[in-house]
Scaffold this active site. Sequence first.
Site, PDB file in Angstrom:
ATOM      1  N   CYS A 111      -5.234 -28.465  10.497  1.00 26.41           N
ATOM      2  CA  CYS A 111      -6.355 -29.412  10.498  1.00 26.41           C
ATOM      3  C   CYS A 111      -5.889 -30.851  10.301  1.00 26.41           C
ATOM      4  O   CYS A 111      -6.534 -31.777  10.778  1.00 26.41           O
ATOM      5  CB  CYS A 111      -7.374 -29.019   9.425  1.00 26.41           C
TER       6      CYS A 111
ATOM      7  N   ASP B  35       0.872  -1.179   0.000  1.00 25.33           N
ATOM      8  CA  ASP B  35       0.000   0.000   0.000  1.00 25.33           C
ATOM      9  C   ASP B  35       0.906   1.226   0.000  1.00 25.33           C
ATOM     10  O   ASP B  35       2.130   1.119   0.138  1.00 25.33           O
ATOM     11  CB  ASP B  35      -0.941  -0.028   1.203  1.00 25.33           C
TER      12      ASP B  35
ATOM     13  N   GLY C  96       0.817   3.718   2.108  1.00 23.14           N
ATOM     14  CA  GLY C  96       1.003   4.330   3.417  1.00 23.14           C
ATOM     15  C   GLY C  96      -0.020   5.410   3.699  1.00 23.14           C
ATOM     16  O   GLY C  96      -0.159   5.861   4.834  1.00 23.14           O
TER      17      GLY C  96
ATOM     18  N   ASP D  55      -7.458  -7.904   0.510  1.00 23.61           N
ATOM     19  CA  ASP D  55      -6.512  -8.075   1.617  1.00 23.61           C
ATOM     20  C   ASP D  55      -7.247  -7.696   2.877  1.00 23.61           C
ATOM     21  O   ASP D  55      -8.153  -6.857   2.851  1.00 23.61           O
ATOM     22  CB  ASP D  55      -5.296  -7.153   1.464  1.00 23.61           C
TER      23      ASP D  55
ATOM     24  N   HIS E 216      -4.402 -21.888   9.828  1.00 23.38           N
ATOM     25  CA  HIS E 216      -5.748 -22.329   9.471  1.00 23.38           C
ATOM     26  C   HIS E 216      -6.572 -21.206   8.839  1.00 23.38           C
ATOM     27  O   HIS E 216      -7.178 -21.385   7.781  1.00 23.38           O
ATOM     28  CB  HIS E 216      -6.504 -22.876  10.671  1.00 23.38           C
TER      29      HIS E 216
ATOM     30  N   PHE F 234      -3.310   5.331   3.786  1.00 22.99           N
ATOM     31  CA  PHE F 234      -4.386   4.936   4.692  1.00 22.99           C
ATOM     32  C   PHE F 234      -3.935   5.016   6.150  1.00 22.99           C
ATOM     33  O   PHE F 234      -4.672   5.482   7.020  1.00 22.99           O
ATOM     34  CB  PHE F 234      -4.862   3.522   4.349  1.00 22.99           C
TER      35      PHE F 234
END
Lengths: 381, 381
Positions: free
Chosen positions: B314, B93, B95, B271, B340, B97
Site C-alpha cells: 500500500c 498441525d 497432519g 490460522d 497486503h 486434518f
Amino acid sequence: MPDHFQLLKTDTGTAARRGRLRTLHGVIETPIFMPVGTQGTVKSLTPAHLREIGAQVILGNTYHLNLRPSSELIAELGGLHKFMGWDGPILTDSGGFQVFSLAKLRDIREDGVAFSSHLDGAKLFLGPKEVMAIQRNLGSDIAMVIDECPPWPCERDACAQAVARSYRWAKQCRELAVESGFLGAGHHVFAIVQGSTFDDLRREAAESLAALDFPGYAVGGVSVGEPEPEMLKQVAATTPFMPADKPRYAMGLGTPPQLLKMIALGVDMFDCVLPSRVARNGLVFTPDGPINLKNEKHRNDPGPIVEGLDNYTCRNFSRAYLRHLIAAGEMLAATLCTIHNLHFYLDLMAQARAHLEAGDFATWHRAWVERYETGAAARVA
Amino acid sequence: MPDHFQLLKTDTGTAARRGRLRTLHGVIETPIFMPVGTQGTVKSLTPAHLREIGAQVILGNTYHLNLRPSSELIAELGGLHKFMGWDGPILTDSGGFQVFSLAKLRDIREDGVAFSSHLDGAKLFLGPKEVMAIQRNLGSDIAMVIDECPPWPCERDACAQAVARSYRWAKQCRELAVESGFLGAGHHVFAIVQGSTFDDLRREAAESLAALDFPGYAVGGVSVGEPEPEMLKQVAATTPFMPADKPRYAMGLGTPPQLLKMIALGVDMFDCVLPSRVARNGLVFTPDGPINLKNEKHRNDPGPIVEGLDNYTCRNFSRAYLRHLIAAGEMLAATLCTIHNLHFYLDLMAQARAHLEAGDFATWHRAWVERYETGAAARVA
C-alpha cells in the site's frame, strides 16, 4: 547534460574502463550490469530486493510495456518509475529488437516497422517517432534509438542496408529528442551500432553515429544466435571506433565470463535476461561455474549457494532448502534464486570496478574466468 | 513452562480476551492470526517479508513436510526454524486434518491412520507416536495432537466415536511429549476439541481434555464445509468449556469478520489459508470488503489497495500497477497481494488487541464488521 559521463580510469593491461554516468535518477558506477524488468517488474523481485542486491539501474522493455498496459496509461500514472516503485535510473530499449524477434508479419518501411502484436495479433507500428514518444511517456533516463537488427548469419548487402537505415532512424530519434526537449531535460539517448560480422560496416556505423554526438553508444546485433567467439569478435570490432568519452553498452549479454571479457574490450554496461531466467529454473551461479539446484546431490546440503557471499539468499538459506522449494513448486524458489543470481552479477561488476581502481584488472579477470570455466567444465565431465 | 500464558484482560462486553503466550522462540500477543507456511514457506513471501508485516508466529504443515522433504531431513538440517530461515515461533498441525482431507484410502485403526500419500500413493501411517516424533523432528514451538476430524454433517454415533478416539490419542500424545522431554523443554502441545454440531459432545470433549492439563486447546472440526452460522454456533458451544487460563485456537478460520466474531466468543489464535490463497488470485481485503484487482475499473486507479495502510504494497504501489502485474501473469502480483492480505489480517488483530486494552472492543468490532459486510454487499449488488 554536459559531462554526464566521467571516465575515471582506463586500464593499462586491457581496454577496460572505470566510469561514472549521471542520470536524472542518480549516478551509475560503471562497469555495471542492468537487471531486466521486461513488463515493469524484474520477475519475482520487489524494488526493495533490487536495492538490497545493489542494482544501480534497471531495464524496461518498450515493446512489452507499450502493448500492455500501454505507455499512455503509464504516463497518466506518473511514468514508469512511479508505476513500478523504482526511483533509480531506468534504461528502456526502443522495442525494435522485440519487433524483430517476437512480432509477426513484419513490414519494414522507411518510417518504421509495421507488425502484429505477439499477444493478440493487433496491427501496430514502431518508427523513430513512435519509440521516442513511448520512451518519453515512460520517462526513461536512458532511451534507445530504434534500429534494424540483422539476423545471424546475414548477407553483406542486407546488412549494409540495415546499417544505413539504422543510421537514418538514429538521426531522426536524436532530432526528435532535441525538439521535444527530452535531451535538454537531462534524459539520455543512446545510439546502436549494427554491422553483424562485417568489421568495416561496424566501423562505418560506429564512426557515422559518433559524429551525431549521442550521450552513449550500444553494440547491437550481438546475442542473436552466433557462437561466443563470433560475438566477442564483433564487440572487439566495434568498441575501438566508439567515442572514448561516452558510455558503451553491449545489448542482451551475457554469461559472467563474457561480461568480464567484454569489459576488457572496453564495454561499460550490460543487460541480460540470462541470470533471472535460469534462476527460475533452479540454475544458480558460483565462482566455479553454474550449479543446478534440482540435482539430487544438494538434497541434504546445509551450505549456501556460495559460502560468504553477502546476499539474502546465501546468508539465510541452504542448498537443501532451495532444492526443497523447487521440488515443491514453491514461488519462493524463483525469488531466492533470482536474488542470488542478480546479486552474483552485480557483485562481479563491483569486483571488476575495484580491480580496475586497484590496477590489477587484467590478471584478476583472467584468473576469475579460468576458475569459472574450469569448475564448470569439471562439473559437466 | 509454568505460566506460559498470561490472561492480561477479559472484555466486559464480550467473551474476548487479551493475552500473551510465551514460546521457546518468543512471545505471542493474542488475539493473533498465524500465516500458513504449508511446505516450509508462506507462499511467495520471504521470512523478511513476514517480519515486516508483523507476523508473530507462523504455521507449518506436518503432513506436507513429512512427505517432502521429510521430518528426518529437516531434523538433520537443524529443525524447521533453521531450514526455512524463520526464528520466530512455529505452530505445526499434527497432519491429522490432511489425512482426512487429502490422503486416499484411509484406514482408521486404534493406533492411528493408515493412508496413501496424495503425491505418489506411497503407504503411510500417522498415529500419536508418529505425529509427536515428526513434530519433535521439526522442532515445533506448539505441536498439535492427532485427532479424528468428523465430516460435516455427521451422525451422532460416528461423532461420539471420533470424540472418544480423539481423547485417547490426545492422552497418548501428551504422555509421549512428557516421556520424550518435549514438554519439559518448553515446547507446547495443544489438544483439539471435536464434537461436530453436538453441543453436549463438544462440552464433554472440552472438559475431558481440560482435565489432562494441556498448554493450550483448539476448536477442531470447524471449517469443514458447514455454513458460517453453524460454524460460529460450534465455536460458541465449545469455548465456555475450555480452560480460561490457556490459549484457545480456532483451526483453519476464517474471513476478517469471522475472526472478530470468534474473538468475541473467546478465541485467541487463528490460522487460515484464505488471505494468502485469494491473494494469488488477485482478491484483496479492504475495510469495505474484498475487491478483485482483475476488475477493469482498477485499470487506471492511481490509489493503493487501502489508503494509509502501512504495508509495503500500500505504501508503494497503485491498484493500476497490481492489476497490470496480474494481467501480465507476473509472480510479483502474488507477492505484493499476499503481503497486503496477510498484513491486513495481522493489522486487524493489532487493532483488536488495542481495542481490548482500551475497553471498547464490543462496539468497535460490531462497527468494523458492519462496515465490512455493508461494503461487500454493496459491491456485489
